[in-house]
Design a protein around this motif. Sequence first.
Motif, mmCIF file in Angstrom:
data_model
loop_
_atom_site.group_PDB
_atom_site.id
_atom_site.type_symbol
_atom_site.label_atom_id
_atom_site.label_comp_id
_atom_site.label_asym_id
_atom_site.label_seq_id
_atom_site.Cartn_x
_atom_site.Cartn_y
_atom_site.Cartn_z
ATOM 1 N N PRO A 59 0.820 -1.219 0.000
ATOM 2 C CA PRO A 59 0.000 0.000 0.000
ATOM 3 C C PRO A 59 0.855 1.271 0.000
ATOM 4 N N ASN A 60 0.494 2.233 -0.829
ATOM 5 C CA ASN A 60 1.021 3.590 -0.742
ATOM 6 C C ASN A 60 0.061 4.343 0.173
ATOM 7 N N GLU A 61 0.409 4.398 1.445
ATOM 8 C CA GLU A 61 -0.548 4.638 2.511
ATOM 9 C C GLU A 61 -1.341 5.938 2.360
ATOM 10 N N ASP A 62 -0.658 7.039 2.084
ATOM 11 C CA ASP A 62 -1.363 8.324 2.008
ATOM 12 C C ASP A 62 -2.360 8.342 0.854
ATOM 13 N N LEU A 63 -1.941 7.841 -0.305
ATOM 14 C CA LEU A 63 -2.838 7.816 -1.460
ATOM 15 C C LEU A 63 -4.018 6.892 -1.213
ATOM 16 N N LEU A 64 -3.748 5.726 -0.639
ATOM 17 C CA LEU A 64 -4.826 4.768 -0.382
ATOM 18 C C LEU A 64 -5.803 5.309 0.639
ATOM 19 N N ARG A 65 -5.291 5.952 1.682
ATOM 20 C CA ARG A 65 -6.172 6.520 2.700
ATOM 21 C C ARG A 65 -7.104 7.563 2.091
ATOM 22 N N GLY A 66 -6.575 8.390 1.197
ATOM 23 C CA GLY A 66 -7.406 9.411 0.557
ATOM 24 C C GLY A 66 -8.515 8.798 -0.277
#
Length: 487
Positions: A362-369
Motif C-alpha cells: 500500500p502507498n498509505e497516504d494515497l490509499l487513505r485518501g
Amino acid sequence: MKKTLQVILLAGFLLAGCGTLAPGPAQSSLPFVLVTAAPNATPTMTPFQPIPWTPTGTLPPTPTVDPAALTATPLAGTPTELPTIDPNMLQNTVVAMSTIDPSGSQVLNNGQETVNFLLIGSDRRPGGSFRTDTMVIAILRPNEGQVSLISIPRDLWVYIPEWDNQRINTAYQHGVSVGYPGGGAGLLKDTILYNLGIRIDHTAMVEFDGFRQIVDTLGGVDVPVSCAYTDWKIIDPSFDPQNENNWFLYTTGPGLVHMDGDLALWYARSRQKSSDFDRGRRQQEVLRALFTQALQAGTLTRIPELYNNLKDSVETDLNLADLLQLSLYAPKMTSADIRSYYIRPPYVSSWITDAGAYVLLPNEDLLRGMLTEAMSASTTTVQRQTVKIDVMNGTSIAGYETLAATRLNYAGYETTIIPSDRQDYAYSVLIDKTATQDRAQSDHILNVLGMSAGSLIPTADPNSASHYLLILGYDYQPCFKPENMGQ
C-alpha cells in the motif's frame, strides 16, 4: 467471479438501476442537420489497456514506500493480539444493526451512517484449502441513497491479526484453520478493519458452482461489455482443466452481452491475458449488471422463493428478514448511485518479499485518501443526478446506447434510453438543451464520453424534460476505463 444470492439480491435492492435504461418516448424531428454514414459502417475500436505492472526487485522510485513505516503492515515484531484502534480514526464506528424504517427516513443503525458488506468469492473445493481471490466491499449510505464498491486485489500485503504479514487472500483460510473467533469471516473482517479502517457488518461468500447456479436461476445476466476482452476459456465446464487441449481463446464484446452462469464466471474470473486489476473492473461490471438483472427479473417479489432455492449455495450471516428489509431501499436508487473504486496503482506498488513472493504494497497516504472518499457521502453524485441525459443510438450497432448510458452512470449521471429516429449518424453529438448553457458541465459530460468539445450543439429548449440529448454516431468509441471516471 463468485458471489451469492444475497450478494445479487442485496445489490439489486440497493442499486435498482434498470429504470434509468428503460426506453423513453419517441424523439421528435431534430433542429439541425448531421452528416450521415452508410448503414453498414463499422467503428474503429480502441482496446482496453489495463495498467501494466512487472514484478521487480525493488519498489518503484515514485512514490517511495518504506515497508517498516507502514502501520498496516508492521514488519518489526508480530503483535500477539489485535491492536486497539481509535474509533475516531475510522470512517465509521461499530454499532448494532436495528430495524429499518420502511419510510427510508432514517439510517439502518442508530448513529451509524453506513452499513458495510463484504462480498467474497473463493476457489474452495471439498476437503481442500482455498483462498478468497475475489473481495468487494459494498458500502451502503442509506440516508443519501448511495453505494460505494471497493475492489480489493488478492495480493494486497497486509498484517493479519494474531498471525503475520501475508497476502490478504490468505486470511479467511487461516481463520478457519486456527479457530479464530468468528471463523474465516471473522479474521478477514478484522484484517480489513486493521489495515483499511473499514468496519465490515455482513459477509457473503460463494464458490464457482454456486455462482453459476445463481446466474442461471436469474435467467442469465446482460453485461455491458464496453471493451472487447479475450482470454483462454475451457471448452466445457465438465472438461479436465489440466488438459491444455480443452482450452481455446475466446473473445466477447464490445456490446450488451447476454451471459449464462458459465460465461459470466469466465468473464469475471479470468486473468491470464490481463491482470488482477483488470479483473477487478470486470467483476464490478458483472455486479452492476446483476443488480439490474435481478430487478428486471422481478426478484423483489420472488425473494422468499429464491432464498429457499439457493441458500445452500452461499455462506453468509444475512437471513431472509435482512434481505426483505434491505429491499425497501431499492425504489429510491438507480445505477447512477453506485460509485466504483479499485485498489490498484498508484494506491499500491509492486514489491518482492524476503521470501521472493510478489505482492502489492500500500502507498498509505494515497490509499487513505481514496478510501476516505469512498466512505464519504458524495455531493458531486447528488449534483450530477439532477442532470438528465437522454441517450439515442444513431447507428445500427446493437447495444451502443446501453454502453454509453452505463458509462454516464459510472460518472453519476442519470440516463434514459430513447428510440432513434434513424441509424445513419456518422458523428456523435451532445445537444445542450439547458437554459444556462454551462460549458463546465457540458465539457465534463463530453470528457466522460471521450468526445471532443466540437461535438457540442447548444440548442436551449425550455420545454424539454431532459437537459441533454446524446446521439451516438459511428465514430463513438465505447471502450473506457471506469477507474478514470472520477466521482
